[in-house]
Design a protein around this motif. Sequence first.
Motif, PDB file in Angstrom:
ATOM      1  N   THR A 311       0.882  -1.399  -0.028  1.00  0.00           N
ATOM      2  CA  THR A 311       0.022   0.071  -0.009  1.00  0.00           C
ATOM      3  C   THR A 311       0.801   1.309  -0.027  1.00  0.00           C
ATOM      4  OG1 THR A 311      -1.621  -1.362   1.230  1.00  0.00           O
ATOM      5  CG2 THR A 311      -1.740   1.174   1.192  1.00  0.00           C
ATOM      6  N   ALA A 312       1.813   1.352   1.035  1.00  0.00           N
ATOM      7  CA  ALA A 312       2.553   2.517   0.817  1.00  0.00           C
ATOM      8  C   ALA A 312       3.366   2.839  -0.416  1.00  0.00           C
ATOM      9  CB  ALA A 312       3.668   2.491   2.014  1.00  0.00           C
ATOM     10  N   PHE A 313       3.719   1.776  -1.066  1.00  0.00           N
ATOM     11  CA  PHE A 313       4.694   2.088  -2.323  1.00  0.00           C
ATOM     12  C   PHE A 313       3.539   2.721  -3.296  1.00  0.00           C
ATOM     13  CE2 PHE A 313       8.033  -1.174  -1.751  1.00  0.00           C
ATOM     14  CZ  PHE A 313       8.423  -0.430  -0.329  1.00  0.00           C
ATOM     15  N   LEU A 314       2.323   2.061  -3.256  1.00  0.00           N
ATOM     16  CA  LEU A 314       1.386   2.639  -4.210  1.00  0.00           C
ATOM     17  C   LEU A 314       0.948   4.438  -4.015  1.00  0.00           C
ATOM     18  CD1 LEU A 314      -1.140  -0.105  -4.435  1.00  0.00           C
ATOM     19  CD2 LEU A 314       0.774   0.384  -6.097  1.00  0.00           C
ATOM     20  N   PHE A 315       0.871   4.701  -2.641  1.00  0.00           N
ATOM     21  CA  PHE A 315       0.813   5.890  -2.163  1.00  0.00           C
ATOM     22  C   PHE A 315       1.936   6.881  -2.651  1.00  0.00           C
ATOM     23  CE2 PHE A 315      -2.794   4.636   0.788  1.00  0.00           C
ATOM     24  CZ  PHE A 315      -3.825   5.518   0.525  1.00  0.00           C
ATOM     25  N   LEU A 316       3.097   6.340  -2.566  1.00  0.00           N
ATOM     26  CA  LEU A 316       4.021   7.077  -2.886  1.00  0.00           C
ATOM     27  C   LEU A 316       3.983   7.449  -4.119  1.00  0.00           C
ATOM     28  CD1 LEU A 316       6.761   8.674  -1.747  1.00  0.00           C
ATOM     29  CD2 LEU A 316       8.034   6.484  -2.233  1.00  0.00           C
ATOM     30  N   GLN A 317       3.781   6.370  -5.075  1.00  0.00           N
ATOM     31  CA  GLN A 317       3.775   7.006  -6.684  1.00  0.00           C
ATOM     32  C   GLN A 317       2.730   7.651  -6.797  1.00  0.00           C
ATOM     33  OE1 GLN A 317       3.780   3.485  -9.282  1.00  0.00           O
ATOM     34  NE2 GLN A 317       3.896   2.279  -7.412  1.00  0.00           N
ATOM     35  N   HIS A 318       1.303   7.826  -6.002  1.00  0.00           N
ATOM     36  CA  HIS A 318       0.425   8.645  -5.916  1.00  0.00           C
ATOM     37  C   HIS A 318       0.832  10.011  -5.688  1.00  0.00           C
ATOM     38  CE1 HIS A 318      -3.851  10.266  -5.473  1.00  0.00           C
ATOM     39  NE2 HIS A 318      -3.339  10.746  -4.209  1.00  0.00           N
ATOM     40  N   PHE A 319       1.469  10.341  -4.652  1.00  0.00           N
ATOM     41  CA  PHE A 319       1.965  11.450  -4.081  1.00  0.00           C
ATOM     42  C   PHE A 319       2.726  12.284  -4.894  1.00  0.00           C
ATOM     43  CE2 PHE A 319       1.357   9.665   0.380  1.00  0.00           C
ATOM     44  CZ  PHE A 319       0.027  10.072   0.259  1.00  0.00           C
ATOM     45  N   ILE A 320       3.733  11.484  -5.626  1.00  0.00           N
ATOM     46  CA  ILE A 320       4.813  11.953  -6.614  1.00  0.00           C
ATOM     47  C   ILE A 320       3.919  12.696  -7.928  1.00  0.00           C
ATOM     48  CG2 ILE A 320       6.510  11.688  -8.414  1.00  0.00           C
ATOM     49  CD1 ILE A 320       7.755   9.429  -6.392  1.00  0.00           C
ATOM     50  N   LYS A 321       2.879  11.767  -8.292  1.00  0.00           N
ATOM     51  CA  LYS A 321       2.065  12.275  -9.365  1.00  0.00           C
ATOM     52  C   LYS A 321       1.279  13.598  -9.073  1.00  0.00           C
ATOM     53  CE  LYS A 321       0.091  11.405 -13.486  1.00  0.00           C
ATOM     54  NZ  LYS A 321       0.892  11.252 -14.745  1.00  0.00           N
ATOM     55  N   MET A 322       0.962  13.638  -7.728  1.00  0.00           N
ATOM     56  CA  MET A 322      -0.058  14.596  -7.311  1.00  0.00           C
ATOM     57  C   MET A 322       0.629  15.806  -7.065  1.00  0.00           C
ATOM     58  SD  MET A 322      -3.452  14.059  -7.139  1.00  0.00           S
ATOM     59  CE  MET A 322      -4.088  15.129  -6.081  1.00  0.00           C
ATOM     60  N   LEU A 323       1.862  15.830  -6.855  1.00  0.00           N
ATOM     61  CA  LEU A 323       2.900  17.164  -6.643  1.00  0.00           C
ATOM     62  C   LEU A 323       2.730  18.062  -8.012  1.00  0.00           C
ATOM     63  CD1 LEU A 323       5.928  16.412  -4.350  1.00  0.00           C
ATOM     64  CD2 LEU A 323       3.483  17.881  -3.952  1.00  0.00           C
ATOM     65  N   LYS A 324       2.662  19.320  -7.998  1.00  0.00           N
ATOM     66  CA  LYS A 324       2.989  20.250  -8.953  1.00  0.00           C
ATOM     67  C   LYS A 324       4.484  20.304  -9.124  1.00  0.00           C
ATOM     68  CE  LYS A 324      -0.834  23.629  -8.329  1.00  0.00           C
ATOM     69  NZ  LYS A 324      -1.357  23.561  -9.691  1.00  0.00           N
ATOM     70  N   ALA A 325       4.953  20.836 -10.191  1.00  0.00           N
ATOM     71  CA  ALA A 325       6.265  21.072 -10.414  1.00  0.00           C
ATOM     72  C   ALA A 325       6.812  22.248  -9.363  1.00  0.00           C
ATOM     73  CB  ALA A 325       6.586  21.653 -11.844  1.00  0.00           C
ATOM     74  N   GLY A 326       7.723  21.868  -8.634  1.00  0.00           N
ATOM     75  CA  GLY A 326       7.991  22.846  -7.399  1.00  0.00           C
ATOM     76  C   GLY A 326       7.367  22.642  -6.200  1.00  0.00           C
ATOM     77  N   GLY A 327       6.549  21.586  -6.126  1.00  0.00           N
ATOM     78  CA  GLY A 327       5.701  21.178  -4.985  1.00  0.00           C
ATOM     79  C   GLY A 327       6.534  20.309  -3.806  1.00  0.00           C
ATOM     80  N   ARG A 328       6.172  20.543  -2.788  1.00  0.00           N
ATOM     81  CA  ARG A 328       7.089  19.946  -1.827  1.00  0.00           C
ATOM     82  C   ARG A 328       6.216  18.847  -0.922  1.00  0.00           C
ATOM     83  NH1 ARG A 328       5.737  24.922  -1.312  1.00  0.00           N
ATOM     84  NH2 ARG A 328       5.540  25.303   0.737  1.00  0.00           N
TER      85      ARG A 328
END
Length: 484
Positions: A311-328
């Motif tokens: 689950t956590a690895f899927l969430f990490l992919q989701h978070f990377i995709k959900m960030l804007k360029a320059g997002g933290r």
Amino acid sequence: MFEQAFRNIDDALRKEAGCTTELDYTEQTSWLLFLKYLDGLEQDKAMEAELEGKTYSFLLDEQYRWDSWAAPKTSDGTLDHNKALTGDDLCEFVDSKLFPYLHAFKQKASGPNTIEYKIGEIFGEIKNKIHSGYNLREIIDHIDELRFRSQNEKHELSHLYEAKIKNMGNAGRNGGEYYTPRPLIRAMVQVVKPKVGERVYDGACGSAGFLCEAFDYMKGFSGLTTSNFKVLQTRTFIGKEKKSLAYVIAIMNMILHGIEAPNIVHTNTLAENLADIQEKDRMHVILANPPFGGKERKEVQQNFPIRTGETAFLFLQHFIKMLKAGGRAGVVIKNTFLSNTDNASVHLRKLLLESCNLHTVLDCPGGTFQGAGVKTVVLFFEKGAPTRKVWYYQLEPGRNMGKTNPLNDADLAEFVKLQKAFADSPKSWSVDTANINQNTFDLSVKNPDGGGEIIHRTPQVIMDEIAELDAESTQVLANIRALL
């Protein structure tokens, strides 16, 4: 002021056979608190409208308002015992009329961000577990003592409610998934530094601790205008939560922290296909502690380029995709993610290093999370440029942590201070990505100074933990006997 009322509510709930855990106590307190809060909100809006010469349209029909069925008052402001329902009449009204009426609001709502939708969602997801109408009457009377009108009152209530959530986390088993230690969250917020006008997101929000702490941090900015505060209230914090109980608690927690209509969506975040995420969906800031150790179904895994059941690895992919360029982002994850040799772990580390600047890794000691033996790290990254250098900090509070001596803000003060300059110290160091193995992308925490001294528990700490475990075992056995 309200601490005794909360204690009395828990004492009454312990008499209920259907309420056997801290999770039950928090759930049942939550729906009653929500209705009491809603009544106060409606009364305030009605008063404001009257002062402006307008008429306020109440959300709830009169018979379903708090002051009609729960706490009708006489002219002198005391409870009207002739009108207040109790016993079987009270349970019959709550179960057969009140809950179905409130659940129907979901169909009437204009959208998921409205208070009407939240009402319908909450009362479709939880059930009244207080089966004695006399216990329910006693609890309602204590809830009615609480007031949400002033900021001081809301502040005190939010602290008491947070304590209940913490107790859920300390209850062990699945309770820990609802609670991330607040000192850790506050340190993460200080590193990520959300600003007014940015959208802050948690796709696995649990009890909304990250969103509440980010709100507290941002509303403390000097020079905050009324317009700024409205932006914080309505367009800043976005959460998603899969589990019904956590969804209800998240909404109530954010309300008590001062956000009237929390933007929490009840959904399985991982069921969303990453390919469908558009620029308008992306966030400036992500703060999260996604569940780990779970296993997602094959059809859910199809939504992700790096397929894994973790689950956590899927969430990490989701978070990377959900960030804007320059997002933290600041994301808690199991420390084994840094060194696992399976294909998914290796590919995910490669993705993270190539698409984001993973500038900081905070290594947390065992005992950081109560009731959970796993060791964790916090990944801090910014999207849009590859990683050149990773700064590590090995958190060593100088004691063995447990329920009697949990993580505190002072433990993280050095980390927050050194992180600003990525400074080297006996506990911190930097690694150039040119020196990272380009086949495994191993990011293991390896302090070149050999780390700090090993902390041994004192006999008193060990005895205290044994006593706590004995007390927990006694309570579990008592709960089992109560069910037999």
